[in-house]
Every structure is written in structure tokens, then in C-alpha cells.
Design a protein around this motif. Structure first.
Motif, PDB file in Angstrom:
ATOM      1  N   LYS A  89      12.229 -11.800 -32.380  1.00 49.55           N
ATOM      2  CA  LYS A  89      11.042 -12.087 -31.555  1.00 49.55           C
ATOM      3  C   LYS A  89      10.777 -13.591 -31.505  1.00 49.55           C
ATOM      4  CE  LYS A  89       8.526  -7.719 -31.954  1.00 49.55           C
ATOM      5  NZ  LYS A  89       7.257  -7.068 -32.371  1.00 49.55           N
ATOM      6  N   LYS A 223      16.031 -11.308 -24.667  1.00 47.88           N
ATOM      7  CA  LYS A 223      15.444 -10.786 -23.433  1.00 47.88           C
ATOM      8  C   LYS A 223      14.061 -11.391 -23.220  1.00 47.88           C
ATOM      9  CE  LYS A 223      18.364  -7.757 -21.665  1.00 47.88           C
ATOM     10  NZ  LYS A 223      18.909  -7.910 -20.300  1.00 47.88           N
ATOM     11  N   THR A 225      10.312 -11.967 -22.216  1.00 48.09           N
ATOM     12  CA  THR A 225       9.078 -11.196 -22.047  1.00 48.09           C
ATOM     13  C   THR A 225       7.982 -12.183 -21.667  1.00 48.09           C
ATOM     14  OG1 THR A 225       8.443 -11.480 -24.367  1.00 48.09           O
ATOM     15  CG2 THR A 225       9.794  -9.547 -23.829  1.00 48.09           C
TER      16      THR A 225
END
Length: 456
Positions: A89, A223, A225
Motif C-alpha cells: 500500500k 495498481k 487507487t
């Protein structure tokens, strides 16, 4: 574990260096080849003044693209350490902040580039007849800078995951695009400098499309976000701190190029500026393997430092320096054997060829040992030692190269200019070698005291 997703913490170091460095070097080779193709077609269809023109624009483009390189390399160390610490993250958030920072700084640079076009070109060495050729090329290429900086920045993120083949393709796509379009626009359509610039612009765009497709639609831990694009002051601060070394590396190269363009014009006119255009292409051809090796080294070193496996950190340092010396020695030998033939690829101008030969020897002679300096800077960057990385970078280009170019050219003219490259490189290698010796000694002492003996 697939070949495209190597285990950075467990696989054999030599195997990892091959897996990560060869694709990076291959991608760099394609970039170098397209720049050589650019120079080849301009030299044959436009002439020596055309080569001089791109020699002037190159450091200006390099200065802008160093935004993407600096933020990408600084962030690559952070991303690799985050992944090594099993925090994906945070890695995604780092990449998102890098993207915002790169785009913002690039747009500022472009606005400045448009507002002060004439002054910048003259400052970068567009003297005499060179100006019109440089201006024609610059006016088109400048539009592609956002695509270029974002691609360079994002490519480092791909490599941080260990996906070296994807990162390689991200460099191959624009390179091949340029090589295909160059003969069409420059020779086929007879557009000369304008054609070279259009081909380069399209190559930047196609490269960006490939990387955007990768992040949006392919298998990646990184990815995007919405949360990734929330401004984080700490990430920005650390990225800029670590990226300062890469920016200084690229920026100081631009400063050297500016200085050389003016000195060479004063002592030898447009022809001598064109000589630097050829030599700089050959130097890039000679150094793409060590740059690829250094990029592989940065990923492996950062990851294992993040996971606190210091024995693997030590091993990757030894292996990288050893292979760098071997590879560069072979490259220099080949270049010296075929110096005239290589120069003749770009031009039929006898005077241009004649002046290029002594320049090759001055610029290339210290190349076998230059990997020590490159790896030392990358090592400091991998460990998050921003000040050390910056000083090691400035050591070669600013501390030694600039004063020696000025002194040697003043006393010995063109010959002194080229000799200054060798002398300044040797001085900087000595400083970098001393730094690495000290750090390796400390690393060895730490391993002996704190790590249990085990088979590596």
C-alpha cells in the motif's frame, strides 16, 4: 516464481543481476541506438551543422528529462524498500505521489522552455549557424516532454517490482518507434531537422502509451487507487532528497555539455561542436551496460537492505563492481580498435572524422573503472543516504570535470579539453573507491558482529 517476478530476497545474486540488468541494459541499448540513428540520418541528410544542432538541444532535453529520472530513481529506492518490508500500500502511494510531482515540475519546466526559448538555446551553445538548426528541432521536441518524464519516472516503478522485462519493453517501444520513423521523416519526406524532431515526439508518445497500458491493465502490485494520489509531504520530501543525486547526475551532465559547446565553438567552430555530438553518442553506446547493471543493482540492494539481509547487500556490491570492470574493459578495447569506422558511421566529413579520434581516447580511456563511481552513488541511494549519493554524483561532474575542462582547455585548447575527461574521471574514481572501501569495511564489521553465519 516466474522469471519476470524473481524473488529479490532469495534467488542467487548473479542470477538476479542478469535477470534485472540485462533487460535494463537492453532497453538502454535501444534508446542509444535510436539516438545514433538520429545522428546518422541527420549527419548524412542534413550535415555537420545538423549534428551540432542536436548536440545543443540534447543537454536541454536531458535537463528536463532529469525531472523524471530523479523522481523515478528516488522513488524506486522507496518502493523497493517498501516491497521488501511487505508494505505494498505504501509502495502504491509512493508511485502516486511521484506521478503528481513529475507532472507538476515538468509543466513548469515546459512553460519556462517556451517563454525563454531563444535565450535558452543561446545559453546551451547554439552559436553562429547552429542556432537555426537547433531551434527547428527544439520547437517540436519540447511538446513531448511530459510524455518523456512520466515514462522515465514510471519505468523505475516497474523495475522496483523486479519486472525487468516489462521495464525493458517500456524503453524498446519508443526506441524502435524512433528508428522506424527517422528514415521516413528525415530522408523519405525530406523534412531534415523537423523530421527528426517529429519522429522523436512520436516515440515519446508511444512510450507513454505502453507504460500507461501496463499500469492500468496488466498484472502489477502497483495498481493505482484514488488514495495513491493524495499528497504526502513525507514521501515527497524523501523522494526529492534521494532523487537529488539523480537530478544532479543528469543536471551536471547538462552543465558540462553547455560548457563544452561554448568552449568547442570558441576553439574549433561548428565542426568541433559536431565532434562532441558524435562522441557523446559513442559514450552512451559504451556506457549503457554499466547503467543497466547499476539499475539492477539498485533494485536488489534496496530490497535486501529493506529486508535487513546485509550479506546479500555485500554480495551484490562485489558482483556489480566486478562485472562492471570486465564489461567496460571489453567495450573500450572494441571502440579503440574500430575508432575510425565508428566515427565514419555518422559523417563523411574528413575534418569531423579527424577531430573525433583524439576525442574518443580522452573521453573513453578511464571507462573500465567508471563502474566504481556509478555503483558507489547507487549504493548510497539504495540505502537512503541522500547526501552521500549527491556528493558522490557531484564528485565526478562538478568537483573535478568542470574545473579541469576550463583549465586544460585554456592551456592546451581542443587537445586539453579531451584530456581533461580522463584526468577528472580518474580523480573521481579514486574518491568513489575510497568511499566504497570505507562502507564495505563497516558492512563487514556489522555482519561479523550481528549476523549468524549461514550459507549464502
Amino acid at each position: 516464481m516466474s522469471n519476470d517476478n524473481p524473488d529479490l530476497g532469495k534467488e542467487n545474486i548473479r542470477s538476479l543481476l542478469v535477470k534485472l540488468s540485462v533487460p535494463a541494459a537492453t532497453g538502454m541499448m535501444v534508446i542509444v541506438l535510436y539516438q545514433m540513428v538520429d545522428t546518422f540520418f541527420i549527419g548524412r541528410w542534413v550535415g555537420a551543422l545538423g549534428i551540432a544542432g542536436i548536440s545543443v538541444v540534447a543537454p536541454l532535453v536531458m535537463l528536463i528529462q532529469s525531472i523524471g529520472m530523479a523522481i523515478g530513481m528516488g522513488g524506486a529506492s522507496l518502493i523497493a524498500r517498501a516491497l521488501g518490508g511487505h508494505d505494498p500500500k505504501r509502495a502504491v502511494k509512493i508511485l502516486g505521489n511521484q506521478t503528481l510531482l513529475t507532472l507538476g515540475l515538468t509543466l513548469i519546466a515546459i512553460v519556462i522552455g517556451f517563454l525563454f526559448e531563444e535565450r535558452l538555446l543561446l545559453f546551451f551553445g547554439a552559436n553562429g549557424e547552429i542556432y537555426s538548426y537547433a531551434q527547428e528541432y527544439y520547437a517540436i521536441v519540447i511538446w513531448g516532454m511530459p510524455f518523456l518524464t512520466l515514462s522515465i519516472m514510471s519505468n523505475n516503478g516497474i523495475r522496483s517490482e523486479g519486472k525487468a522485462k516489462k521495464a525493458m519493453m517500456a524503453m524498446i517501444v519508443p526506441g524502435v518507434t524512433n528508428m522506424i520513423l527517422d528514415p521516413i521523416f528525415i530522408a523519405g519526406l525530406g523534412l531534415g531537422m523537423k523530421g527528426a524532431a517529429i519522429a522523436t515526439l512520436f516515440s515519446y508518445i508511444f512510450g507513454f502509451i505502453y507504460i500507461a497500458h501496463y499500469y492500468l491493465f496488466q498484472d502489477t502490485v502497483l495498481k493505482f487507487t484514488a488514495a495513491a494520489f493524495v499528497w504526502d509531504a513525507e514521501i515527497i520530501k524523501e523522494t526529492l532528497a534521494l532523487g537529488t543525486a539523480s537530478f544532479a547526475r543528469q543536471g551536471s551532465s547538462s552543465i558540462i555539455a553547455i560548457l563544452l559547446n561554448h568552449i568547442l565553438f570558441d576553439y574549433g567552430g561548428e565542426i568541433s561542436v559536431a565532434v562532441y555530438g558524435i562522441i557523446s553518442r559513442l559514450f552512451m553506446l559504451a556506457t549503457f551496460p554499466i547503467i543497466g547493471l547499476a539499475q539492477g543493482f539498485l533494485t536488489i540492494c534496496s530490497y535486501n537492505y529493506g529486508s535487513k539481509d546485509f550479506k546479500r547487500v555485500r554480495q551484490v556490491i562485489y558482483e556489480s563492481i566486478k562485472y562492471g570492470i570486465i564489461i567496460n574493459t571489453v567495450i573500450v578495447a572494441v571502440i579503440f580498435l574500430f575508432d575510425t569506422e565508428l566515427t565514419s558511421l555518422f559523417t563523411k566529413n574528413d575534418e569531423l572524422i579527424k577531430q573525433s579520434i583524439p576525442a574518443i581516447y580522452g573521453v573513453m580511456l578511464a571507462l573500465p573503472l567508471i563502474g566504481i563511481g556509478v555503483i558507489s552513488s547507487m549504493f548510497a541511494q539504495a540505502l537512503g543516504r541522500a547526501k552521500d549519493a549527491l556528493l558522490l554524483t557531484l564528485n565526478r561532474q562538478v568537483l573535478f570535470r568542470i574545473p579541469m575542462v576550463l583549465i586544460f582547455s585554456y592551456f592546451w585548447g581542443l587537445k586539453g579539453t579531451w584530456v581533461s575527461f580522463f584526468v577528472s574521471d580518474i580523480c573521481s574514481i579514486i574518491v568513489s573507491g575510497y568511499y566504497m572501501k570505507d562502507k564495505m569495511s563497516r558492512l563487514n564489521n556489522y555482519i561479523q558482529k550481528h549476523e549468524p553465519k549461514r550459507n549464502e
